[in-house]
Design a protein around this motif. Structure first.
Motif, short mmCIF file in Angstrom:
data_model
loop_
_atom_site.label_atom_id
_atom_site.label_comp_id
_atom_site.label_asym_id
_atom_site.label_seq_id
_atom_site.Cartn_x
_atom_site.Cartn_y
_atom_site.Cartn_z
N UNK A 86 -6.78 2.32 19.40
CA UNK A 86 -8.14 1.67 18.92
C UNK A 86 -7.80 1.21 17.77
N UNK A 87 -6.48 1.03 17.16
CA UNK A 87 -5.89 0.19 15.86
C UNK A 87 -6.88 0.41 14.72
N UNK A 88 -7.21 2.47 14.84
CA UNK A 88 -7.52 3.21 13.63
C UNK A 88 -6.48 2.68 12.47
N UNK A 89 -5.37 2.92 12.78
CA UNK A 89 -4.21 2.28 12.13
C UNK A 89 -3.72 1.45 11.92
N UNK A 90 -4.30 0.12 12.33
CA UNK A 90 -3.78 -0.72 11.27
C UNK A 90 -4.64 -1.57 9.86
N UNK A 91 -3.38 -1.36 9.02
CA UNK A 91 -3.84 -1.92 7.71
C UNK A 91 -4.67 -2.42 7.39
N UNK A 92 -4.64 -4.03 7.81
CA UNK A 92 -5.68 -5.03 7.80
C UNK A 92 -6.64 -4.33 8.60
N UNK A 93 -7.00 -4.01 9.99
CA UNK A 93 -8.71 -3.61 10.26
C UNK A 93 -9.05 -2.36 9.34
N UNK A 146 5.23 -16.88 0.87
CA UNK A 146 4.36 -15.72 0.14
C UNK A 146 3.22 -15.77 1.28
N UNK A 147 2.94 -16.36 1.87
CA UNK A 147 1.23 -16.49 3.07
C UNK A 147 1.62 -15.42 3.48
N UNK A 148 3.17 -14.97 4.79
CA UNK A 148 2.88 -13.87 5.47
C UNK A 148 2.89 -12.66 4.71
N UNK A 149 3.70 -12.43 4.02
CA UNK A 149 3.16 -10.81 3.21
C UNK A 149 1.56 -10.64 3.21
N UNK A 150 1.08 -12.00 1.87
CA UNK A 150 -0.32 -11.64 1.79
C UNK A 150 -1.42 -11.04 3.09
N UNK A 151 -0.67 -11.49 4.46
CA UNK A 151 -1.26 -11.61 5.67
C UNK A 151 -1.16 -10.23 6.38
N UNK A 152 -0.17 -9.44 5.95
CA UNK A 152 0.89 -8.79 7.05
C UNK A 152 0.52 -7.46 6.32
N UNK A 153 0.40 -7.38 4.66
CA UNK A 153 -0.01 -5.98 3.54
C UNK A 153 -0.74 -6.73 2.39
N UNK A 154 -2.26 -5.94 2.48
CA UNK A 154 -3.31 -6.44 1.64
C UNK A 154 -3.07 -5.70 0.79
N UNK A 155 -1.60 -4.93 0.53
CA UNK A 155 -1.74 -4.04 -0.81
C UNK A 155 -0.83 -4.62 -1.62
N UNK A 156 0.36 -5.63 -1.15
CA UNK A 156 1.48 -6.41 -1.68
C UNK A 156 0.88 -7.85 -2.10
N UNK A 157 1.17 -7.69 -3.52
CA UNK A 157 0.08 -9.07 -4.08
C UNK A 157 1.86 -9.43 -5.14
N UNK A 158 1.25 -10.42 -4.90
CA UNK A 158 2.08 -11.93 -5.61
C UNK A 158 1.72 -12.20 -6.40
N UNK A 159 2.11 -11.81 -7.77
CA UNK A 159 1.08 -12.45 -8.81
C UNK A 159 1.47 -13.12 -10.10
N UNK A 180 6.13 -7.02 7.47
CA UNK A 180 5.99 -8.27 8.56
C UNK A 180 6.17 -8.03 9.84
N UNK A 181 7.50 -6.82 10.53
CA UNK A 181 7.94 -6.44 11.42
C UNK A 181 8.67 -8.26 12.41
N UNK A 182 8.81 -8.77 11.53
CA UNK A 182 10.21 -9.58 12.07
C UNK A 182 10.57 -9.83 11.16
N UNK A 183 12.14 -11.16 11.33
CA UNK A 183 13.15 -11.24 11.24
C UNK A 183 12.82 -12.09 10.67
N UNK A 184 12.99 -13.27 9.47
CA UNK A 184 12.98 -14.47 8.68
C UNK A 184 13.98 -15.61 9.22
N UNK A 185 14.37 -15.64 10.66
CA UNK A 185 15.30 -16.45 10.43
C UNK A 185 15.96 -18.34 9.83
#
Length: 464
Positions: free
Chosen positions: A66-73, A156-169, A246-251
């Protein structure tokens, strides 16, 4: 550059922290409950070791579903509360239905209500504290981007979407010659000679190198990076961070050095793993087909009334090593939906019938594919099998697209549980990134993760 580093938590650390404190605080809540009211259903004692372990397992498993460990949610309190209620409800239900491993029902049924409410209350209070403190800016990882910035938004966009605590300033253009300054909302651009000062001023924890070619980095920046590296400062390469977050390979960033990024999982050639994988496929395919036969009369009536036409349809798909096979599914579109040629499936596709939409959302339309799994054309877990027409088209546009055929296609997979069906080339690129991550990191634990996420997809009615 010696300085005190800010505290921040990596993705894996936050997920472990959430799981551990969920269980610990529920146990603490039960202990407090026992001391405050007349409660003896499940007490914290040595005699209840097994029931307490079972409770911890149920909370962790159903919490994952039920996704209570999904960091975005988990960063949204309203969504978190809903998922906590679902987790607690399912946990208590299963707990009551397994009396061999759990305590017998108490004479006072009100104790069950206390038990239920203490699970919800303790987890919710902890999650409120998590959002207020752990997810607050004080625990952000502040990152400085160094590299060629012509494609900065896609970096930058994929990183911001995947981890809200990873901030490129901010970012520094590493190229000697740059065109007009590139603006990106919320991101500062610094001069190359400001690198050392920026790290101190902005309290940077990590430097992220996003460069297609290391030769484009100016000597000045290169010297500063070497100095920082010698001092133990964290400097990481973009593709590594992208894959980790992101758990993806940036091909799209791999280029000619593809062999550095695709050290495919040993499980792909591990005989023991493949044996158990095949055994798992056969066992669950039989269960799936038995379930399908049980609900077939209902599906037949629904098809007869709201989906007039053949019940099944067959279509050619590309399998392992490019081998073609005929896939079988329950028909969800109107008859002759593609008389004018193959088309992408779109959101709110007019070709999908109302009953067909129900079949897709619930994933019931996939049940006949268990036949393909038994035949060996497919597996339960793997990349989604695609039609030859789209494979040929996408292979010409997207690099490494046919690499996904290294393993058998699957009913469900890492891409299927993390993103929607592809309806464009960009969507197909994203799905391929997930597929390659699965092929690269394939393991029993990743397979279990996919199965759990598939249950979430079905329960939340997210199929297409």
């Amino acid at each position: 550059m010696s300085r005190k580093k800010d505290i921040h938590f990596e993705i894996s650390e936050r997920k472990i922290l959430l799981r551990i404190l969920d269980v610990c605080l529920v146990l603490l809540g039960l202990y407090v409950l026992e001391q405050c009211v007349d409660y003896d259903y499940l007490t914290i004692s040595q005699e209840n070791i097994v029931p307490l372990i079972v409770l911890a397992i149920y909370i962790t498993v159903f919490g994952t579903i039920f996704e209570i460990y999904d960091l975005q949610k988990s960063s949204k309190l309203d969504v978190t509360f809903r998922n906590i209620v679902l987790t607690a409800s399912t946990t208590v239900l299963f707990y009551l239905l397994t009396p061999v491993l759990t305590p017998f029902l108490p004479e006072q049924r009100l104790q069950i209500v206390y038990f239920y409410l203490i699970i919800i209350t303790t987890i919710f209070l902890w999650r409120w504290a998590y959002i207020v403190f752990i997810s607050s800016p004080r625990f952000y990882k502040k990152v400085l981007l160094v590299g060629e910035i012509s494609n900065i938004e896609n970096i930058i966009k994929p990183l911001n979407q995947s981890d809200p605590n990873y901030k490129i300033v901010g970012f520094i253009n590493s190229e000697t010659e740059s065109e007009s300054p590139i603006k990106f909302k919320g991101l500062k651009e610094f001069e190359s000679n400001e690198l050392m000062n920026v790290i101190k001023k902005e309290k940077i924890s990590e430097i992220l190198i996003a460069s297609y070619n290391s030769e484009t980095i100016t000597p000045e920046i290169y010297h500063d990076l070497i100095t920082l590296l010698d001092q133990g400062f964290t400097i990481r390469e973009y593709t590594q961070v992208f894959e980790e977050i992101t758990y993806r390979v940036p091909i799209q960033f791999v280029g000619k050095d593809f062999y550095k990024y695709f050290p495919f999982s040993r499980s792909n050639q591990n005989t023991l793993y493949l044996f158990f994988h095949r055994t798992f496929d056969i066992f669950f395919s039989i269960l799936g087909l038995v379930f399908g036969l049980c609900i077939l009369p209902i599906i037949f009536i629904g098809n007869l009334i709201a989906n007039k036409g053949p019940l099944f349809y067959f279509q050619e798909r590309v399998g392992q090593n490019g081998k073609l096979f005929q896939i079988v599914k329950l028909r969800s579109m109107i008859v002759n939906a593609e008389t004018s040629g193959a088309k992408w499936a779109q959101k709110n596709d007019s070709r999908i019938t109302k009953f067909g939409m129900f079949l897709r959302r619930s994933r019931i339309d996939e049940i006949p594919q268990f036949i393909n799994v038994l035949r060996g054309d497919m597996s339960i877990i793997g990349p989604r099998p695609e039609r030859p027409f789209f494979v040929n088209e996408l292979s010409r546009i997207i690099p490494f697209y046919e690499t996904r055929h290294i393993v058998k296609p699957g009913l469900t997979g890492w891409a299927q549980v993390n993103t929607r069906y592809g309806s464009s080339v960009d969507d197909s690129l994203t799905k391929l990134q997930y597929d390659l991550f699965y092929i690269k990191h394939r393991s029993v634990f990743l397979d279990i993760n996919i199965i759990v996420k598939t249950l979430s997809t079905i329960l939340y009615y997210r199929g297409q």
